[in-house]
Design an enzyme around this catalytic site. Structure first.
Site, mmCIF file in Angstrom:
data_model
loop_
_atom_site.group_PDB
_atom_site.id
_atom_site.type_symbol
_atom_site.label_atom_id
_atom_site.label_comp_id
_atom_site.label_asym_id
_atom_site.label_seq_id
_atom_site.Cartn_x
_atom_site.Cartn_y
_atom_site.Cartn_z
ATOM 1 N N CYS A 1 14.404 -18.890 3.089
ATOM 2 C CA CYS A 1 14.674 -20.233 3.612
ATOM 3 C C CYS A 1 15.917 -20.796 2.933
ATOM 4 O O CYS A 1 16.343 -20.324 1.873
ATOM 5 C CB CYS A 1 13.495 -21.152 3.318
ATOM 6 S SG CYS A 1 11.951 -20.650 4.114
ATOM 7 N N GLU B 1 16.281 -23.471 1.256
ATOM 8 C CA GLU B 1 16.016 -23.978 -0.092
ATOM 9 C C GLU B 1 16.084 -22.866 -1.124
ATOM 10 O O GLU B 1 16.576 -23.076 -2.235
ATOM 11 C CB GLU B 1 14.631 -24.645 -0.154
ATOM 12 C CG GLU B 1 14.487 -25.874 0.712
ATOM 13 C CD GLU B 1 13.928 -25.570 2.095
ATOM 14 O OE1 GLU B 1 13.301 -26.466 2.678
ATOM 15 O OE2 GLU B 1 14.112 -24.429 2.601
ATOM 16 N N CYS C 1 8.368 -22.314 -0.260
ATOM 17 C CA CYS C 1 9.461 -23.041 -0.919
ATOM 18 C C CYS C 1 8.933 -24.112 -1.854
ATOM 19 O O CYS C 1 9.477 -24.317 -2.937
ATOM 20 C CB CYS C 1 10.402 -23.649 0.119
ATOM 21 S SG CYS C 1 11.423 -22.410 0.952
#
Length: 137
Positions: A56, A58, A93
């Site tokens: 992702c 992040e 995350c």
């Protein structure tokens, strides 16, 4: 849950939105993230989608920040492509962000309801991965 709402970092949201608008193209890059280091620097990144579970935005941001010498993040936000706005972090995350930065603030919400909340509010009763989390509030 501490429900500590912090001042929203609109500059950070705009930085992520700008990256999403310019760099997210097609199915491989659909999310952008921006993080502010404790020194004030802003770092941006995009996700790397892959059917095997690519990282992702992040998570890419954590590595990008470290590569630029930003080892402590204060605040982070993710924004979707096609003007989808702020998107909260997924469960993986949330855990990784908490493990790396237990005092991190995460911007969530939509439109005029955006707010910055402590990462621990997004993952209550979490597994404690490292001793450094024991001192975080």
């Amino acid at each position: 849950m501490s429900t500590q709402i912090q001042q929203v970092d609109h500059e950070l949201i705009q930085a992520a939105a700008d990256v999403a608008r310019v760099r997210c193209r097609g199915d491989n890059h659909t999310m952008a993230a921006a993080g502010r280091g404790v020194d004030g620097r802003i770092v941006t990144a995009v996700n790397a989608y892959h059917f095997t579970g690519g990282p992702c935005a992040e998570l890419v941001l954590i590595g990008t920040a470290a590569a630029q010498g930003v080892y402590e993040l204060d605040t982070i936000v993710a924004v979707g492509d096609r003007d989808r706005g702020v998107v909260p972090p997924c469960g993986r995350c949330r855990q990784v962000l908490l493990d790396y930065f237990p005092a991190l603030k995460v911007i969530v919400g939509a439109g005029d309801r955006t707010r910055a909340v402590p990462i621990c509010d997004l993952l209550p009763e979490t597994y404690i991965w490292a001793d450094h989390q024991l001192d975080a509030d």
